[in-house]
Motif scaffolding. Structure first.
Motif, PDB file in Angstrom:
ATOM      1  N   VAL A 267      15.661 -53.566  13.575  1.00 33.36           N
ATOM      2  CA  VAL A 267      16.032 -53.606  14.984  1.00 33.36           C
ATOM      3  C   VAL A 267      16.736 -52.303  15.305  1.00 33.36           C
ATOM      4  N   ASN A 268      16.145 -51.548  16.214  1.00 36.05           N
ATOM      5  CA  ASN A 268      16.657 -50.212  16.575  1.00 36.05           C
ATOM      6  C   ASN A 268      16.818 -49.320  15.346  1.00 36.05           C
ATOM      7  N   GLY A 269      15.896 -49.453  14.391  1.00 27.42           N
ATOM      8  CA  GLY A 269      15.891 -48.616  13.202  1.00 27.42           C
ATOM      9  C   GLY A 269      16.733 -49.124  12.058  1.00 27.42           C
ATOM     10  N   ASP A 270      17.554 -50.145  12.291  1.00 29.14           N
ATOM     11  CA  ASP A 270      18.398 -50.713  11.236  1.00 29.14           C
ATOM     12  C   ASP A 270      17.691 -51.904  10.590  1.00 29.14           C
ATOM     13  N   THR A 271      17.652 -51.919   9.258  1.00 28.21           N
ATOM     14  CA  THR A 271      16.990 -53.006   8.541  1.00 28.21           C
ATOM     15  C   THR A 271      17.832 -54.270   8.623  1.00 28.21           C
ATOM     16  N   VAL A 272      17.242 -55.332   9.172  1.00 19.71           N
ATOM     17  CA  VAL A 272      17.951 -56.606   9.305  1.00 19.71           C
ATOM     18  C   VAL A 272      17.365 -57.678   8.377  1.00 19.71           C
ATOM     19  N   GLN A 273      16.100 -57.522   7.987  1.00 16.15           N
ATOM     20  CA  GLN A 273      15.468 -58.425   7.020  1.00 16.15           C
ATOM     21  C   GLN A 273      14.732 -57.591   5.981  1.00 16.15           C
ATOM     22  N   SER A 274      14.877 -57.947   4.717  1.00 14.70           N
ATOM     23  CA  SER A 274      14.168 -57.255   3.641  1.00 14.70           C
ATOM     24  C   SER A 274      14.010 -58.220   2.481  1.00 14.70           C
ATOM     25  N   SER A 275      12.765 -58.598   2.205  1.00 15.68           N
ATOM     26  CA  SER A 275      12.503 -59.551   1.144  1.00 15.68           C
ATOM     27  C   SER A 275      11.088 -59.317   0.625  1.00 15.68           C
ATOM     28  N   ASN A 276      10.513 -60.332   0.000  1.00 16.81           N
ATOM     29  CA  ASN A 276       9.181 -60.228  -0.567  1.00 16.81           C
ATOM     30  C   ASN A 276       8.496 -61.587  -0.424  1.00 16.81           C
ATOM     31  N   THR A 277       7.194 -61.567  -0.231  1.00 14.85           N
ATOM     32  CA  THR A 277       6.473 -62.831  -0.083  1.00 14.85           C
ATOM     33  C   THR A 277       6.474 -63.651  -1.374  1.00 14.85           C
ATOM     34  N   ASP A 278       6.956 -63.089  -2.480  1.00 13.13           N
ATOM     35  CA  ASP A 278       7.079 -63.905  -3.700  1.00 13.13           C
ATOM     36  C   ASP A 278       8.176 -64.953  -3.567  1.00 13.13           C
ATOM     37  N   GLN A 279       8.942 -64.886  -2.481  1.00  8.43           N
ATOM     38  CA  GLN A 279       9.973 -65.882  -2.200  1.00  8.43           C
ATOM     39  C   GLN A 279       9.420 -67.109  -1.459  1.00  8.43           C
ATOM     40  N   MET A 280       8.141 -67.075  -1.095  1.00 11.26           N
ATOM     41  CA  MET A 280       7.552 -68.204  -0.372  1.00 11.26           C
ATOM     42  C   MET A 280       7.535 -69.454  -1.244  1.00 11.26           C
ATOM     43  N   ILE A 281       7.920 -70.565  -0.662  1.00 10.46           N
ATOM     44  CA  ILE A 281       7.943 -71.847  -1.380  1.00 10.46           C
ATOM     45  C   ILE A 281       6.531 -72.432  -1.438  1.00 10.46           C
ATOM     46  N   PHE A 282       5.874 -72.478  -0.284  1.00  8.46           N
ATOM     47  CA  PHE A 282       4.493 -72.968  -0.197  1.00  8.46           C
ATOM     48  C   PHE A 282       3.606 -71.782   0.151  1.00  8.46           C
ATOM     49  N   ARG A 283       2.715 -71.435  -0.768  1.00 11.00           N
ATOM     50  CA  ARG A 283       1.888 -70.256  -0.590  1.00 11.00           C
ATOM     51  C   ARG A 283       0.659 -70.570   0.262  1.00 11.00           C
ATOM     52  N   THR A 284      -0.122 -69.540   0.506  1.00 11.54           N
ATOM     53  CA  THR A 284      -1.276 -69.661   1.404  1.00 11.54           C
ATOM     54  C   THR A 284      -2.161 -70.844   1.047  1.00 11.54           C
ATOM     55  N   GLU A 285      -2.536 -70.952  -0.229  1.00  9.86           N
ATOM     56  CA  GLU A 285      -3.447 -72.013  -0.645  1.00  9.86           C
ATOM     57  C   GLU A 285      -2.864 -73.394  -0.376  1.00  9.86           C
ATOM     58  N   ALA A 286      -1.581 -73.565  -0.666  1.00 11.78           N
ATOM     59  CA  ALA A 286      -0.936 -74.861  -0.452  1.00 11.78           C
ATOM     60  C   ALA A 286      -0.863 -75.200   1.036  1.00 11.78           C
ATOM     61  N   LEU A 287      -0.627 -74.193   1.884  1.00  4.80           N
ATOM     62  CA  LEU A 287      -0.530 -74.448   3.321  1.00  4.80           C
ATOM     63  C   LEU A 287      -1.879 -74.845   3.915  1.00  4.80           C
ATOM     64  N   VAL A 288      -2.944 -74.158   3.487  1.00  2.37           N
ATOM     65  CA  VAL A 288      -4.278 -74.506   3.978  1.00  2.37           C
ATOM     66  C   VAL A 288      -4.626 -75.939   3.571  1.00  2.37           C
ATOM     67  N   LYS A 323      17.868 -56.416  26.139  1.00  9.31           N
ATOM     68  CA  LYS A 323      16.912 -55.489  26.742  1.00  9.31           C
ATOM     69  C   LYS A 323      17.119 -54.081  26.203  1.00  9.31           C
ATOM     70  N   GLY A 324      16.024 -53.416  25.907  1.00  7.98           N
ATOM     71  CA  GLY A 324      16.069 -52.063  25.367  1.00  7.98           C
ATOM     72  C   GLY A 324      15.956 -51.999  23.856  1.00  7.98           C
ATOM     73  N   ASP A 325      16.186 -53.132  23.168  1.00  5.53           N
ATOM     74  CA  ASP A 325      16.030 -53.147  21.707  1.00  5.53           C
ATOM     75  C   ASP A 325      14.567 -52.922  21.333  1.00  5.53           C
ATOM     76  N   VAL A 326      14.365 -52.334  20.151  1.00  2.00           N
ATOM     77  CA  VAL A 326      13.027 -52.157  19.603  1.00  2.00           C
ATOM     78  C   VAL A 326      12.981 -52.866  18.255  1.00  2.00           C
ATOM     79  N   VAL A 327      12.041 -53.795  18.114  1.00  2.00           N
ATOM     80  CA  VAL A 327      11.909 -54.589  16.891  1.00  2.00           C
ATOM     81  C   VAL A 327      10.645 -54.153  16.164  1.00  2.00           C
ATOM     82  N   GLU A 328      10.783 -53.807  14.892  1.00  2.00           N
ATOM     83  CA  GLU A 328       9.634 -53.426  14.067  1.00  2.00           C
ATOM     84  C   GLU A 328       9.544 -54.365  12.872  1.00  2.00           C
ATOM     85  N   CYS A 329       8.425 -55.053  12.743  1.00  2.00           N
ATOM     86  CA  CYS A 329       8.161 -55.930  11.610  1.00  2.00           C
ATOM     87  C   CYS A 329       7.127 -55.265  10.711  1.00  2.00           C
ATOM     88  N   GLN A 330       7.463 -55.108   9.436  1.00  2.00           N
ATOM     89  CA  GLN A 330       6.622 -54.383   8.485  1.00  2.00           C
ATOM     90  C   GLN A 330       6.257 -55.284   7.311  1.00  2.00           C
TER      91      GLN A 330
END
Length: 342
Positions: A267-288, A323-330
């Motif tokens: 948010v506005n260039g500051d990292t507010v979330q940083s993790s990895n998808t290996d933290q997912m409890i239910f993965r893609t296959e289980a959700l489908v 208003k005016g904030d910039v959110v970047e999801c990577q």
């Protein structure tokens, strides 16, 4: 690579050998007439073996009402191949393309390999890779570290909710702050898109029903999610523009391991979330497999798979978007959605 011109447009109908290319539907007819392969009861992983693509939806500047499907060259920083210019029998939307099954993806691969019918990025505007899906399926509390953040128990079953499809907006479109909420928050999420119809899908077959992966921001009005509407989540999650999606639908063969990807929100260039998808409890296959017990999945259905820790509501003190904030999801290998708050 040059953009499409009047003289080069006709070349899009010819292979490099100079032979006339048959329309996409002709390949479907030939396959039904001459294919003698026995159908297996256990479909393989979705996509062309060993070949990945970055599929996009776009329109040219000045042609806002005309949606096209394309394939990005390289890792997304180069031009975009216009599929309908390459083959006029190709559909104009991603949902229709996915509905064609493997034939659609094979034609997209031929278009990409040809190097023809290329549009420059400066001449187009990227849209969400999927518009007007039948379903937007969301998963709550699906990251272990996010559960720890709020001292919540690890769910034993997926927690499923929904957004209305009208919440979807493009990868670089604005997030609109609704006057009804004072607590609008961010949530970076891995999203995936269903590629073919299925019900009661087995977990071991589930990836064969997934067309690809993309980046989402599950924008959330916490006051409506947690305090209003009987604490049902729907209204707080589904204001207009509350689901930025994109920039591309990256086919499954292009993602080495969807459950080992870095995920970040700035948010506005500051990292507010940083993790990895290996933290997912239910993965893609289980959700489908889980969701297909209840509803029939169809091409174009979008799944948002949950968010890691770092959301604004659990900060001390809480922080919300203004208003005016910039959110970047990577997300690694997939790209970024970048949205200004207005």
């Amino acid at each position: 690579m040059k953009a499409i011109t009047g003289s080069s447009f006709k070349k899009c109908f010819l292979c490099r050998t100079g032979e006339m290319r048959l329309p996409l539907r002709s390949f479907s007819i030939f396959r039904s007439l001459f294919s003698h392969r026995k159908q297996t009861s256990h479909p393989q992983r979705r996509g062309l073996s060993g070949v990945g693509m970055r599929l996009v939806q776009f329109h040219r500047h000045g042609e806002e009402g005309s949606i096209r499907v394309g394939v990005e060259q390289g890792d997304g920083g180069l031009g975009v191949v216009d599929l309908k210019a390459f083959d006029p029998s190709m559909p104009s939307t991603m949902r229709e393309l996915l509905g064609l099954g493997d034939e659609g993806l094979q034609c997209a691969q031929r278009a990409l390999s040809s190097g023809q019918c290329v549009l420059q990025r400066s001449d187009i505007r990227l849209l969400s890779p999927v518009l007007a899906p039948e379903k937007v399926v969301c998963v709550g509390m699906n990251y272990r570290d996010h559960c720890l953040e709020q001292d919540a128990p690890i769910p034993k079953e997926p927690i499923i909710f929904s957004k209305f499809p009208s919440a979807i907006t493009g990868p670089y479109d604005d997030i609109i702050l609704p006057p009804e909420s004072q607590e609008v928050d961010w949530e970076v999420e891995l999203a995936f898109v269903i590629g073919r119809r299925g019900k009661h899908i087995k977990e071991e077959d589930a990836l064969s029903y997934v067309a690809g992966f993309t980046v989402a921001n599950d924008v959330s009005a916490r006051d409506w999610q947690m305090k209003r509407n009987g604490k049902q989540w729907l209204l707080g999650k589904t204001f207009d523009s509350f689901c930025p999606l994109g920039p591309a639908l990256v086919t499954t063969d292009a993602v080495k391991d969807p459950h080992s990807l870095g995920v970040r929100c700035l948010v506005n260039g500051d990292t507010v979330q940083s993790s990895n998808t290996d933290q997912m409890i239910f993965r893609t296959e289980a959700l489908v497999a889980w969701v297909s017990k209840f509803v029939t999945l169809t091409p174009g259905d979008v799944f948002l798979t949950g968010t890691p820790p770092g959301v604004g509501v659990f900060r001390k003190p809480p922080i919300f978007l203004k208003k005016g904030d910039v959110v970047e999801c990577q997300i690694d290998q997939l790209g970024s959605v970048i949205n200004k708050v207005v």
